[in-house]
Design a protein around this motif. Structure first.
Motif, PDB file in Angstrom:
ATOM      1  N   ASP A 185       0.257  -1.315  -0.502  1.00 16.61           N
ATOM      2  CA  ASP A 185       0.157   0.133  -0.130  1.00 16.61           C
ATOM      3  C   ASP A 185       0.663   1.148  -0.134  1.00 16.61           C
ATOM      4  OD1 ASP A 185      -2.050   1.366   0.268  1.00 16.61           O
ATOM      5  OD2 ASP A 185      -2.874   0.942   2.261  1.00 16.61           O
ATOM      6  N   CYS A 186       1.396   1.870  -1.045  1.00 14.87           N
ATOM      7  CA  CYS A 186       2.042   2.468  -1.122  1.00 14.87           C
ATOM      8  C   CYS A 186       2.163   4.457  -0.373  1.00 14.87           C
ATOM      9  CB  CYS A 186       2.156   3.646  -2.198  1.00 14.87           C
ATOM     10  SG  CYS A 186       2.922   1.979  -3.725  1.00 14.87           S
ATOM     11  N   PHE A 187       0.569   4.875  -0.610  1.00 11.49           N
ATOM     12  CA  PHE A 187      -0.118   5.448   0.287  1.00 11.49           C
ATOM     13  C   PHE A 187      -1.103   5.094   0.939  1.00 11.49           C
ATOM     14  CE2 PHE A 187       1.990   6.660  -3.607  1.00 11.49           C
ATOM     15  CZ  PHE A 187       2.807   7.798  -3.533  1.00 11.49           C
ATOM     16  N   SER A 188      -0.259   5.284   2.214  1.00  8.51           N
ATOM     17  CA  SER A 188      -1.772   4.489   3.685  1.00  8.51           C
ATOM     18  C   SER A 188      -2.480   5.241   3.853  1.00  8.51           C
ATOM     19  CB  SER A 188      -0.856   4.223   4.555  1.00  8.51           C
ATOM     20  OG  SER A 188      -0.104   2.436   3.979  1.00  8.51           O
ATOM     21  N   GLY A 189      -2.771   6.795   4.193  1.00  9.25           N
ATOM     22  CA  GLY A 189      -3.756   7.166   4.401  1.00  9.25           C
ATOM     23  C   GLY A 189      -4.398   7.238   5.650  1.00  9.25           C
ATOM     24  N   SER A 190      -5.345   6.142   5.358  1.00  4.73           N
ATOM     25  CA  SER A 190      -6.068   6.064   7.084  1.00  4.73           C
ATOM     26  C   SER A 190      -5.835   4.333   7.150  1.00  4.73           C
ATOM     27  CB  SER A 190      -7.411   6.249   6.516  1.00  4.73           C
ATOM     28  OG  SER A 190      -7.656   4.841   5.861  1.00  4.73           O
ATOM     29  N   GLY A 191      -4.864   3.785   6.375  1.00  2.08           N
ATOM     30  CA  GLY A 191      -4.581   2.421   6.306  1.00  2.08           C
ATOM     31  C   GLY A 191      -5.823   1.308   5.518  1.00  2.08           C
TER      32      GLY A 191
ATOM     33  N   HIS B 152      10.878   8.661  -1.780  1.00  7.17           N
ATOM     34  CA  HIS B 152      12.527   7.334  -1.164  1.00  7.17           C
ATOM     35  C   HIS B 152      12.307   5.464  -1.295  1.00  7.17           C
ATOM     36  CE1 HIS B 152      12.604  11.801   0.261  1.00  7.17           C
ATOM     37  NE2 HIS B 152      13.233  11.670  -1.200  1.00  7.17           N
ATOM     38  N   TRP B 153      10.744   5.212  -0.205  1.00  6.79           N
ATOM     39  CA  TRP B 153      11.516   3.566   0.159  1.00  6.79           C
ATOM     40  C   TRP B 153      11.320   3.246  -1.502  1.00  6.79           C
ATOM     41  CZ3 TRP B 153       8.285  -0.625  -0.974  1.00  6.79           C
ATOM     42  CH2 TRP B 153       8.877  -1.334   0.104  1.00  6.79           C
ATOM     43  N   LEU B 154      10.706   3.436  -2.671  1.00  2.00           N
ATOM     44  CA  LEU B 154      10.720   2.822  -3.538  1.00  2.00           C
ATOM     45  C   LEU B 154      12.186   2.920  -4.569  1.00  2.00           C
ATOM     46  CD1 LEU B 154       7.355   4.006  -5.364  1.00  2.00           C
ATOM     47  CD2 LEU B 154       8.230   1.009  -3.538  1.00  2.00           C
ATOM     48  N   LYS B 155      12.814   3.900  -4.295  1.00  2.00           N
ATOM     49  CA  LYS B 155      14.341   3.871  -4.649  1.00  2.00           C
ATOM     50  C   LYS B 155      15.146   2.453  -4.074  1.00  2.00           C
ATOM     51  CE  LYS B 155      14.159   8.798  -5.803  1.00  2.00           C
ATOM     52  NZ  LYS B 155      14.585  10.023  -5.187  1.00  2.00           N
ATOM     53  N   LYS B 156      15.442   2.472  -3.119  1.00  2.00           N
ATOM     54  CA  LYS B 156      15.692   1.619  -2.102  1.00  2.00           C
ATOM     55  C   LYS B 156      15.918   0.318  -2.048  1.00  2.00           C
ATOM     56  CE  LYS B 156      16.708   6.134   1.041  1.00  2.00           C
ATOM     57  NZ  LYS B 156      16.546   6.166   2.329  1.00  2.00           N
ATOM     58  N   ASN B 157      14.426  -0.373  -2.124  1.00  2.00           N
ATOM     59  CA  ASN B 157      14.006  -1.778  -2.342  1.00  2.00           C
ATOM     60  C   ASN B 157      13.484  -2.079  -3.013  1.00  2.00           C
ATOM     61  OD1 ASN B 157      13.135  -1.525   0.886  1.00  2.00           O
ATOM     62  ND2 ASN B 157      12.697   0.130   1.325  1.00  2.00           N
ATOM     63  N   ASN B 158      13.349  -3.276  -3.741  1.00  2.00           N
ATOM     64  CA  ASN B 158      12.278  -3.869  -4.714  1.00  2.00           C
ATOM     65  C   ASN B 158      12.396  -5.305  -4.041  1.00  2.00           C
ATOM     66  OD1 ASN B 158      15.381  -5.232  -4.942  1.00  2.00           O
ATOM     67  ND2 ASN B 158      15.422  -4.911  -6.434  1.00  2.00           N
ATOM     68  N   PHE B 159      11.307  -5.549  -3.399  1.00  2.00           N
ATOM     69  CA  PHE B 159      10.901  -7.185  -3.154  1.00  2.00           C
ATOM     70  C   PHE B 159       9.429  -6.910  -4.257  1.00  2.00           C
ATOM     71  CE2 PHE B 159       7.589  -9.598  -1.443  1.00  2.00           C
ATOM     72  CZ  PHE B 159       8.314 -10.196  -0.965  1.00  2.00           C
ATOM     73  N   LYS B 160       8.941  -7.983  -5.480  1.00  2.00           N
ATOM     74  CA  LYS B 160       7.982  -7.878  -5.621  1.00  2.00           C
ATOM     75  C   LYS B 160       6.715  -8.250  -4.388  1.00  2.00           C
ATOM     76  CE  LYS B 160      10.620  -9.928  -9.903  1.00  2.00           C
ATOM     77  NZ  LYS B 160      11.146  -8.202  -9.567  1.00  2.00           N
ATOM     78  N   TYR B 161       5.355  -8.014  -4.978  1.00  2.00           N
ATOM     79  CA  TYR B 161       4.630  -7.716  -4.434  1.00  2.00           C
ATOM     80  C   TYR B 161       2.748  -8.396  -5.392  1.00  2.00           C
ATOM     81  CZ  TYR B 161       6.251  -5.219  -1.227  1.00  2.00           C
ATOM     82  OH  TYR B 161       7.501  -4.735   0.014  1.00  2.00           O
ATOM     83  N   ASP B 162       2.189  -9.687  -4.951  1.00  2.00           N
ATOM     84  CA  ASP B 162       1.373  -9.683  -6.037  1.00  2.00           C
ATOM     85  C   ASP B 162      -0.368  -8.982  -5.698  1.00  2.00           C
ATOM     86  OD1 ASP B 162       1.958 -12.503  -5.889  1.00  2.00           O
ATOM     87  OD2 ASP B 162       1.487 -12.546  -3.575  1.00  2.00           O
ATOM     88  N   ILE B 163      -0.083  -7.983  -5.628  1.00  2.00           N
ATOM     89  CA  ILE B 163      -0.569  -7.054  -5.542  1.00  2.00           C
ATOM     90  C   ILE B 163      -0.467  -5.194  -4.748  1.00  2.00           C
ATOM     91  CG2 ILE B 163      -3.549  -5.584  -4.977  1.00  2.00           C
ATOM     92  CD1 ILE B 163      -3.784  -9.135  -4.239  1.00  2.00           C
ATOM     93  N   ILE B 164      -0.610  -4.200  -5.203  1.00  2.00           N
ATOM     94  CA  ILE B 164      -0.107  -2.875  -5.317  1.00  2.00           C
ATOM     95  C   ILE B 164      -1.197  -2.084  -5.015  1.00  2.00           C
ATOM     96  CG2 ILE B 164       1.451  -1.143  -5.782  1.00  2.00           C
ATOM     97  CD1 ILE B 164       3.033  -3.368  -7.455  1.00  2.00           C
ATOM     98  N   PHE B 165      -1.698  -1.313  -4.191  1.00  2.00           N
ATOM     99  CA  PHE B 165      -3.076  -0.315  -4.203  1.00  2.00           C
ATOM    100  C   PHE B 165      -1.252   0.571  -4.617  1.00  2.00           C
ATOM    101  CE2 PHE B 165      -3.429  -3.532  -1.462  1.00  2.00           C
ATOM    102  CZ  PHE B 165      -4.713  -3.296  -1.781  1.00  2.00           C
ATOM    103  N   ILE B 166      -1.988   1.926  -5.308  1.00  2.00           N
ATOM    104  CA  ILE B 166      -1.592   3.185  -5.666  1.00  2.00           C
ATOM    105  C   ILE B 166      -2.901   4.076  -5.139  1.00  2.00           C
ATOM    106  CG2 ILE B 166      -0.414   4.724  -7.458  1.00  2.00           C
ATOM    107  CD1 ILE B 166       0.989   2.433  -8.634  1.00  2.00           C
ATOM    108  N   ASP B 167      -3.185   5.046  -4.350  1.00  2.00           N
ATOM    109  CA  ASP B 167      -3.808   5.803  -4.268  1.00  2.00           C
ATOM    110  C   ASP B 167      -3.506   7.200  -3.488  1.00  2.00           C
ATOM    111  OD1 ASP B 167      -6.096   7.142  -3.570  1.00  2.00           O
ATOM    112  OD2 ASP B 167      -6.713   5.651  -2.076  1.00  2.00           O
ATOM    113  N   PRO B 168      -2.264   8.227  -3.651  1.00  2.00           N
ATOM    114  CA  PRO B 168      -2.300   8.911  -3.377  1.00  2.00           C
ATOM    115  C   PRO B 168      -2.795  10.389  -2.693  1.00  2.00           C
ATOM    116  CG  PRO B 168      -1.243   8.562  -5.128  1.00  2.00           C
ATOM    117  CD  PRO B 168      -2.034   8.002  -5.371  1.00  2.00           C
TER     118      PRO B 168
END
Length: 190
Positions: free
Chosen positions: A57-63, A111-127
């Motif tokens: 979850d790239c931009f959690s906000g409320s979670g 910044h976090w995305l620049k430094k890591n690279n684990f592969k995920y099954d589902i990605i949420f992008i909601d900034p």
């Protein structure tokens, strides 16, 4: 000088083991929680894929997206949040619900995305819509190889931002509009 009071809001988890439970969050200008109508549609789309999945979850906000995924038996969720009040609120909700397989990280997503690279099954992008972070986020997810074959990528954005650059290997799977919000689910075919 008086401290500005922030309004506490409550969001209902739609389904799964925590269905009908409520979490709290603090309303602020940068947070626009995904509505229950959109969440219900999204998780209906994800239903055949969510059990046992590893989610980001790239931009959690409320979670709420990460917690909804855990409620529906995702194996794990990594949630990224850079607002301290939101981060602490999510931690509190995780403790209240005894959730241990959702890791909340207090960080700047790009910044976090620049430094890591684990592969995920589902990605949420909601900034936050007004910050125009979607294309940068997609760029890092794609170039740093956070996706694998059949990774599902959820993107929520304002109809005013129609210049989203989707990699050619991400194929549109589902798309809907609710008010001024467009929400789409892509599948990585590479």
């Amino acid at each position: 000088m008086r401290k500005k009071l922030q309004k506490k809001i409550y969001l209902r988890i739609i389904s799964g083991k925590f269905g009908s439970r409520k979490i709290h969050a603090f309303y602020n200008k940068d947070m626009r929680p995904t509505t229950s109508i959109i969440r219900e549609t999204l998780f209906n789309w994800l239903d055949p894929h969510i059990i046992g999945s590893n989610c980001l979850d790239c931009f959690s906000g409320s979670g709420i997206l990460g917690i909804e995924a855990i409620s529906r038996n995702a194996s794990s969720v990594v949630s990224l949040e850079n607002k301290k009040k939101n981060f602490l609120s999510i931690k509190s909700n995780l403790k209240k619900l005894s959730i241990q397989n959702l890791k909340i990280i207090y960080t700047n997503t790009l910044h976090w995305l620049k430094k890591n690279n684990f592969k995920y099954d589902i990605i949420f992008i909601d900034p936050p819509f007004h910050l125009n972070l979607i294309n940068q986020t997609i760029f890092f997810l794609y170039t740093k190889k956070y996706t694998k074959k059949n990774t599902l990528i959820y993107i929520e954005y304002s109809y005013k931002n129609s210049t989203i650059k989707i990699p050619e290997t991400w194929i549109l799977y589902k798309k809907k509009k609710s008010g001024t919000t467009i929400y789409s689910l892509y599948i990585n075919k590479n």
